[in-house]
Scaffold this motif. Structure first.
Motif, short mmCIF file in Angstrom:
data_model
loop_
_atom_site.label_atom_id
_atom_site.label_comp_id
_atom_site.label_asym_id
_atom_site.label_seq_id
_atom_site.Cartn_x
_atom_site.Cartn_y
_atom_site.Cartn_z
N ASP A 316 58.45 -9.24 180.75
CA ASP A 316 57.55 -8.11 180.46
C ASP A 316 58.38 -6.83 180.26
O ASP A 316 59.01 -6.67 179.23
CB ASP A 316 56.51 -7.94 181.55
CG ASP A 316 55.61 -9.17 181.65
OD1 ASP A 316 55.32 -9.76 180.60
OD2 ASP A 316 55.19 -9.53 182.78
N VAL A 317 58.36 -5.93 181.24
CA VAL A 317 59.16 -4.70 181.13
C VAL A 317 60.14 -4.57 182.30
O VAL A 317 60.54 -3.46 182.66
CB VAL A 317 58.26 -3.45 181.05
CG1 VAL A 317 57.54 -3.41 179.71
CG2 VAL A 317 57.27 -3.39 182.19
N THR A 318 60.50 -5.68 182.92
CA THR A 318 61.57 -5.65 183.92
C THR A 318 62.90 -5.70 183.19
O THR A 318 63.16 -6.64 182.42
CB THR A 318 61.45 -6.83 184.89
OG1 THR A 318 60.18 -6.78 185.53
CG2 THR A 318 62.56 -6.77 185.94
N ILE A 319 63.73 -4.71 183.42
CA ILE A 319 64.97 -4.59 182.66
C ILE A 319 66.16 -4.72 183.60
O ILE A 319 66.08 -4.35 184.78
CB ILE A 319 65.02 -3.23 181.91
CG1 ILE A 319 66.09 -3.25 180.81
CG2 ILE A 319 65.23 -2.07 182.87
CD1 ILE A 319 65.97 -2.09 179.82
N THR A 320 67.23 -5.25 183.09
CA THR A 320 68.48 -5.28 183.82
C THR A 320 69.54 -4.62 182.97
O THR A 320 69.63 -4.86 181.77
CB THR A 320 68.90 -6.72 184.19
OG1 THR A 320 70.16 -6.70 184.86
CG2 THR A 320 68.99 -7.62 182.97
N GLY A 321 70.32 -3.72 183.58
CA GLY A 321 71.34 -2.99 182.83
C GLY A 321 71.62 -1.66 183.49
O GLY A 321 71.37 -1.47 184.69
N TRP A 322 72.14 -0.71 182.69
CA TRP A 322 72.53 0.60 183.21
C TRP A 322 71.92 1.68 182.34
O TRP A 322 71.85 1.56 181.12
CB TRP A 322 74.05 0.71 183.25
CG TRP A 322 74.62 -0.24 184.26
CD1 TRP A 322 74.86 0.00 185.57
CD2 TRP A 322 74.96 -1.62 184.03
NE1 TRP A 322 75.34 -1.13 186.20
CE2 TRP A 322 75.42 -2.15 185.27
CE3 TRP A 322 74.94 -2.45 182.92
CZ2 TRP A 322 75.84 -3.46 185.41
CZ3 TRP A 322 75.35 -3.77 183.06
CH2 TRP A 322 75.80 -4.26 184.29
#
Length: 421
Positions: A316-322
């Protein structure tokens, strides 16, 4: 005459029996080739998403062999090392009716349960003996579910016989070879490639094929398969490629995650909170790992936003990153926040005296330089942060613009220009 022919036959037989496998010649070593399999051990290999080897693979008579005990979600063997641009050679044979594959640019992450959700696959299969009908994109040598092999050039040897294959990945240009013939050729990440990716098997796998580097994986798909003479040569990366991320007309080249509003108005890219007032992202459809990005933004309302890098949407809108922060005054625009589930949060904030560099309600110029494990940001010509971090250095992914949750946000963007390093 007959004796001469007999001697030649005997000599050829002896020569074939003495052929060495799983070794490099001096010329190959000089050309940069390295062995992936030494013929005796499984050194350099491990389970997918693992740190050691527990899967159904053995060394058998100088071959790297799958026992045929794997399944769709289990049985993958991967290299310890990641590869970006390369030429990969390997010999393989497969059992009657067998199915397997060689994958590359495979990303390891607990969210990715199988290598094929990220890594393209060179299909290995017994075309003639497979017990079910095959689509053309499933045949031996195909870029699985993407590009079919040229049937007129495919000279596949029957099950139990050795085939020789090559995969070339050179800065997006891809070739598949089988027994001395080039049977597949295409360019990754062009319009044709994205159309295929988004209209078939991979439509539900948003990160498929986007990574520009990753581990190499061998598949045990429940059938016996044997490998030998696995060798790879790394090729140089092309750099200093200029990219316009926004064309001023539409959102071509971007993908929306979430229900918040993204649109183009008067040549500007606009993000605005929608009725759900949740997080929203606009992501590049390509990965950019090392880059020099400049852009301009104008916060006309609230302005709580950001520029993500080496990021991926994991559901969905769960993001991983910086995230390079874009926020109202005194909320650390230009700082770096780690958006990884269970992550570290703020990694670095600007010095307090630089908080007033932001011009709320006016156009600001942001520059973000990401190379290896180092990130440097500038706002309106002032350096905001400089950080080196090993975990950032291991990341890869997309660039994404953010709308923060809470509603009332509106930010305009323009002149998004990137140099790919």
């Amino acid at each position: 005459m007959k004796k001469v022919n007999l001697y030649l036959l005997v000599f050829a037989t002896i020569l074939a029996s003495c052929q060495q496998h799983n070794v490099l010649t001096d010329a190959e070593k000089s050309a940069g080739w390295e062995l992936l399999f030494d013929g005796e051990t499984l050194a350099g290999w491990r389970d997918y998403n693992g740190t050691e080897l527990n899967g159904p693979w053995i060394v058998e008579n100088g071959t790297l062999s799958a026992l045929g005990k794997g399944a769709d979600e289990y049985g993958y063997l991967v290299t310890d090392k990641q590869y970006e641009n390369f030429e990969l050679l390997f010999d393989w044979k497969i059992s009657t009716g067998g199915n397997s594959g060689v994958l590359y640019h495979v990303v390891e992450h607990p969210h990715f349960l199988m290598p094929y959700v990220t890594g393209p696959e060179y299909q290995l299969i017994d075309n003639e003996g497979f017990p079910f009908p095959l689509e053309d994109w499933q045949l031996a040598g195909a870029d699985y579910a993407m590009y079919v092999a040229d049937v007129y050039k495919t000279k596949l040897k029957p099950a139990g016989k050795w085939n020789n294959s090559k995969i070339l990945f050179d800065n997006g240009h891809v070739e598949h070879w089988l027994n001395g013939e080039k049977i597949v050729e295409f360019d990754a990440w062009n319009e044709d490639w994205f159309q295929r990716k988004n209209s078939g098997k991979w439509d539900d796998y948003p990160e498929y094929g986007l990574a520009s580097k990753g581990v190499i994986a061998l598949q045990d798909h429940g059938d016996r398969v044997w490998f030998r003479n696995l060798k790879v040569r790394e090729l140089p990366r092309k750099s200093a490629i200029e990219v316009d991320l926004f064309n001023g007309n539409d959102l071509h080249g971007w993908e929306i995650a979430g229900t918040e509003l993204w649109y183009v108005e008067d040549g500007l890219l606009v993000c605005e909170s929608g009725p759900d007032e949740e997080y929203g992202y606009l992501l590049t459809r390509e990965y950019y790992d090392n880059f020099d990005l400049t852009l301009e933004f104008n916060q006309s309302a609230d302005g709580n936003s950001g520029v993500f890098f080496r990021s991926r949407i994991i559901n969905d809108v769960t993001i991983t990153g910086w995230q390079c922060e874009v926020a109202p005054p005194d909320f650390h625009t230009g700082g770096i926040y780690e958006s990884v589930p269970g992550g570290r949060g703020w990694l670095i904030k600007p010095e307090p005296e630089n908080e007033n560099v932001l011009k709320m309600g006016e156009w600001n110029t942001m520059r973000i330089l990401v190379q290896g494990d180092n990130v440097t940001t500038w706002l309106n010509g002032t350096q905001m942060i400089d950080i080196s971090d090993k975990i950032i250095g291991e990341g890869q992914g997309r660039i994404a613009l953010q709308i923060h949750s809470g509603g009332g946000i509106k930010v305009s963007w323009r002149n998004l220009k990137l140099i790919k390093l």
